[in-house]
Write a protein that holds these residues in place. Structure first.
Motif, PDB file in Angstrom:
ATOM      1  N   ALA A  74       0.831  -1.209   0.000  1.00 18.20           N
ATOM      2  CA  ALA A  74       0.000   0.000   0.000  1.00 18.20           C
ATOM      3  C   ALA A  74       0.862   1.254   0.000  1.00 18.20           C
ATOM      4  O   ALA A  74       0.550   2.241  -0.686  1.00 18.20           O
ATOM      5  N   GLY A  75       1.989   1.237   0.754  1.00 18.30           N
ATOM      6  CA  GLY A  75       2.892   2.392   0.790  1.00 18.30           C
ATOM      7  C   GLY A  75       3.529   2.653  -0.551  1.00 18.30           C
ATOM      8  O   GLY A  75       3.595   3.797  -1.023  1.00 18.30           O
ATOM      9  N   TYR A  76       4.013   1.576  -1.199  1.00 21.50           N
ATOM     10  CA  TYR A  76       4.621   1.734  -2.520  1.00 21.50           C
ATOM     11  C   TYR A  76       3.582   2.184  -3.544  1.00 21.50           C
ATOM     12  O   TYR A  76       3.858   3.060  -4.383  1.00 21.50           O
ATOM     13  N   ALA A  77       2.380   1.570  -3.484  1.00 27.91           N
ATOM     14  CA  ALA A  77       1.318   1.947  -4.419  1.00 27.91           C
ATOM     15  C   ALA A  77       0.956   3.415  -4.267  1.00 27.91           C
ATOM     16  O   ALA A  77       0.739   4.130  -5.253  1.00 27.91           O
ATOM     17  N   LEU A  78       0.921   3.887  -3.014  1.00 27.47           N
ATOM     18  CA  LEU A  78       0.550   5.279  -2.755  1.00 27.47           C
ATOM     19  C   LEU A  78       1.602   6.248  -3.275  1.00 27.47           C
ATOM     20  O   LEU A  78       1.299   7.189  -4.017  1.00 27.47           O
ATOM     21  N   VAL A  79       2.867   6.002  -2.937  1.00 24.17           N
ATOM     22  CA  VAL A  79       3.917   6.942  -3.333  1.00 24.17           C
ATOM     23  C   VAL A  79       4.186   6.871  -4.835  1.00 24.17           C
ATOM     24  O   VAL A  79       4.466   7.895  -5.478  1.00 24.17           O
ATOM     25  N   SER A  80       4.076   5.667  -5.426  1.00 27.35           N
ATOM     26  CA  SER A  80       4.345   5.550  -6.864  1.00 27.35           C
ATOM     27  C   SER A  80       3.207   6.151  -7.685  1.00 27.35           C
ATOM     28  O   SER A  80       3.433   6.727  -8.752  1.00 27.35           O
ATOM     29  N   THR A  81       1.976   6.002  -7.199  1.00 25.34           N
ATOM     30  CA  THR A  81       0.826   6.506  -7.950  1.00 25.34           C
ATOM     31  C   THR A  81       0.599   7.991  -7.719  1.00 25.34           C
ATOM     32  O   THR A  81       0.113   8.682  -8.611  1.00 25.34           O
ATOM     33  N   VAL A  82       0.969   8.496  -6.533  1.00 21.36           N
ATOM     34  CA  VAL A  82       0.733   9.904  -6.222  1.00 21.36           C
ATOM     35  C   VAL A  82       1.975  10.746  -6.519  1.00 21.36           C
ATOM     36  O   VAL A  82       2.011  11.516  -7.478  1.00 21.36           O
ATOM     37  N   LEU A  83       3.040  10.580  -5.720  1.00 22.29           N
ATOM     38  CA  LEU A  83       4.211  11.456  -5.843  1.00 22.29           C
ATOM     39  C   LEU A  83       5.056  11.118  -7.072  1.00 22.29           C
ATOM     40  O   LEU A  83       5.501  12.012  -7.805  1.00 22.29           O
ATOM     41  N   PHE A  84       5.305   9.832  -7.283  1.00 23.76           N
ATOM     42  CA  PHE A  84       6.144   9.428  -8.417  1.00 23.76           C
ATOM     43  C   PHE A  84       5.475   9.771  -9.735  1.00 23.76           C
ATOM     44  O   PHE A  84       6.124  10.231 -10.674  1.00 23.76           O
ATOM     45  N   ARG A  85       4.176   9.554  -9.813  1.00 20.96           N
ATOM     46  CA  ARG A  85       3.432   9.909 -11.017  1.00 20.96           C
ATOM     47  C   ARG A  85       3.425  11.421 -11.229  1.00 20.96           C
ATOM     48  O   ARG A  85       3.472  11.909 -12.355  1.00 20.96           O
ATOM     49  N   PHE A  86       3.375  12.157 -10.123  1.00 21.37           N
ATOM     50  CA  PHE A  86       3.430  13.623 -10.178  1.00 21.37           C
ATOM     51  C   PHE A  86       4.738  14.072 -10.841  1.00 21.37           C
ATOM     52  O   PHE A  86       4.735  14.880 -11.778  1.00 21.37           O
ATOM     53  N   ALA A  87       5.867  13.548 -10.345  1.00 22.34           N
ATOM     54  CA  ALA A  87       7.175  13.917 -10.900  1.00 22.34           C
ATOM     55  C   ALA A  87       7.328  13.408 -12.327  1.00 22.34           C
ATOM     56  O   ALA A  87       7.824  14.122 -13.210  1.00 22.34           O
ATOM     57  N   ASN A  88       6.905  12.175 -12.553  1.00 24.86           N
ATOM     58  CA  ASN A  88       6.987  11.587 -13.887  1.00 24.86           C
ATOM     59  C   ASN A  88       6.210  12.417 -14.892  1.00 24.86           C
ATOM     60  O   ASN A  88       6.671  12.661 -16.015  1.00 24.86           O
ATOM     61  N   GLY A  89       5.015  12.877 -14.496  1.00 23.81           N
ATOM     62  CA  GLY A  89       4.187  13.677 -15.394  1.00 23.81           C
ATOM     63  C   GLY A  89       4.856  14.980 -15.784  1.00 23.81           C
ATOM     64  O   GLY A  89       4.849  15.376 -16.956  1.00 23.81           O
ATOM     65  N   ILE A  90       5.442  15.658 -14.802  1.00 22.43           N
ATOM     66  CA  ILE A  90       6.111  16.932 -15.083  1.00 22.43           C
ATOM     67  C   ILE A  90       7.288  16.737 -16.033  1.00 22.43           C
ATOM     68  O   ILE A  90       7.420  17.430 -17.052  1.00 22.43           O
TER      69      ILE A  90
END
Length: 491
Positions: A74-90
């Protein structure tokens, strides 16, 4: 009698001409389709495989972490989908400006310009990445502020720090991919991605299963798999394989940065608002009942959806390259034909996958988890997953058409309205007010994607491609650079 015989001859002659013309048109169309097929797959096939492999690195990491524990997953899913996706998108969004610039310059045969564009992109992405680092350092308090459970947020905060080296790898990864893709030289990226994926599977097993290093073992393997392809790409570009488009480092990379920054920001907004859409879906799910199971199930569905999305992103790349190359070359009809052909091909593949995933339901969940409760939740979400797959077979390709013609800002406005003023409010209404939970949230998001796809279809169908040729030619001529010989020698 003589008159009738003459009329019969004329009629037979006209019929022969019509038949001959029809055969010629059929042969021309067949030749045209075959040529377009070859040009499309030269870009699309390596792009799809590369994205499969790159995305596979994250999925493999999640699979190994998922077998460590439910909280870790759940921790990895949260950070990868929220923060990591945020950085990846930018970063991916800003790098996609190169698809427009390099694609059109290559079509116009202004080859030295591509290397300067690449170096300018490095500078812009480096500055952007440094701005993103604090988000990963303070991930845990940020996620708690967004309403996530303390246990999951604390685990996500630990994992987030391991992701910092990975976001720096995006600087070279994204920009070099766009640079090579514009020249249809992206097959090398596929080889490097396949090597990294194979190495990642072995190292993940070695460090997490064999030596029981847990989260550190999984993340060390992920970091190595993210950086190794960059080394190969830089060697390929700088050691003679791109001798027409790479002339060494130059001070010209620091000149006229503002127009590139402006286009990069438009590209970033266009892609970010799309990638963050799923992020908000996860955040809304984190506030529902039984959040851990809901997040686990949703993250598995989004990962499966993400695998299919890699196919669509490969066609996005093909659409961008084909459109930008043809516009740079000055051929409006060829650009239009490419758009129709690529959209139709991607939709046909999406229709097949829609049928497959509709019947597989929750069986794929056991790849990611041992929990029967999570697998049952995935099965319940499968019809929505299948519908997402179908919509994703069209919408990203239309975005690629916009990137190829340099119209990222238009798509950005469409995305903001359809996603954030339509999809999210409907999702909140169904999920919370009508108590449909995660299914209601996802239904609302799907509705926003459907509206967006319809709007983009209308915009694309009404495009004046002759006008787009003129705009592309003005852009190429405006930013064309001829590097002085002294600069090259100094570099």
């Amino acid at each position: 009698m003589e008159f009738e015989r003459k009329m019969d001859c004329d009629n037979n002659s006209n019929e022969s001409l019509l038949v001959k013309r029809g055969v010629e048109e059929e042969e021309n169309l067949r030749d045209k389709l075959w040529k377009e097929t070859k040009k499309m797959w030269v870009v699309a096939a390596p792009a799809i495989f590369t994205r499969f492999s790159t995305f596979g690195i994250n999925v493999i990491t999640q699979a190994f972490i998922g077998h460590i524990g439910a909280t870790e997953l759940a921790g990895y899913a949260l950070v990868s989908t929220v923060l990591f996706r945020f950085a990846n998108g930018i970063l991916l969004g800003m790098a996609s400006a190169l698809e427009t610039l390099c694609g059109q310059a290559y079509g116009a045969k202004q080859f030295p310009t591509l290397g300067i564009y690449l170096q300018r992109s490095w500078l812009i992405l480096l500055m952007s990445t440094f701005c993103l680092v604090p988000i990963f350092i303070f991930a845990a308090p940020i996620l708690k502020l967004l309403g996530q459970e303390d246990t999951i947020a604390n685990m996500a905060g630990i994992i987030a720090r391991w992701l910092i080296p990975i976001i720096f790898s995006f600087i070279l990864s994204f920009s070099c991919q766009m640079f090579l893709q514009a020249q249809s030289k992206n097959i090398i990226i596929s080889y490097l991605a396949a090597f990294s994926l194979t190495l990642h599977i072995f190292l993940s097993w070695l460090l997490t299963v064999k030596f029981k290093f847990g989260i550190p073992g999984a993340m060390i393997s992920t970091i190595l798999a993210s950086w190794l392809p960059n080394v190969g790409q830089i060697i390929f570009i700088t050691c003679g394989s791109c001798k027409d488009t790479w002339n060494g480092l130059s001070w010209l990379a620091f000149k006229d940065l503002f127009p590139i920054i402006k286009l990069s920001l438009s590209s970033g907004v266009m892609l970010c608002v799309e990638l963050w859409y799923n992020t908000i879906l996860v955040l809304l799910t984190g506030n529902l009942e039984n959040a851990e199971v809901a997040i686990d199930a949703l993250s598995i569905c989004l990962n499966i959806n993400g695998w299919e999305m890699m196919i669509s992103l490969g066609f996005l790349a093909a659409a961008s390259v084909r459109v930008s190359n043809e516009l740079g070359r000055g051929s409006s009809q060829a650009a239009k034909f490419s758009v129709i052909y690529i959209v139709a091909t991607s939709f046909a593949i999406g229709l097949v996958l829609f049928t497959v995933f509709l019947f597989l339901r929750g069986r794929l969940a056991y790849i990611f988890t041992d929990s029967e409760e999570v697998a049952a939740a995935v099965a319940d979400l499968s019809p929505l997953l299948a519908c997402s797959i179908l919509l994703n077979s069209v919408q990203p390709v239309l975005s690629g058409v916009a990137v190829g013609s340099g119209r990222q800002s238009i798509v950005a406005y469409v995305n903001i309205v359809c996603y954030y003023l339509v999809g999210i409010p409907v999702g909140v209404l169904l999920g919370y007010v009508y108590d449909m939970q995660v299914k209601g949230v996802w239904l609302g998001m799907l509705f926003g994607t459907l509206v967006q796809t319809i709007v983009l279809l209308i915009i694309t169908s009404r495009t004046d491609w002759n006008k787009q040729v003129l705009i592309a030619q003005r852009r190429v001529n405006k930013w064309f650079v001829v590097e002085p010989l002294q600069d090259r020698q100094d570099a």
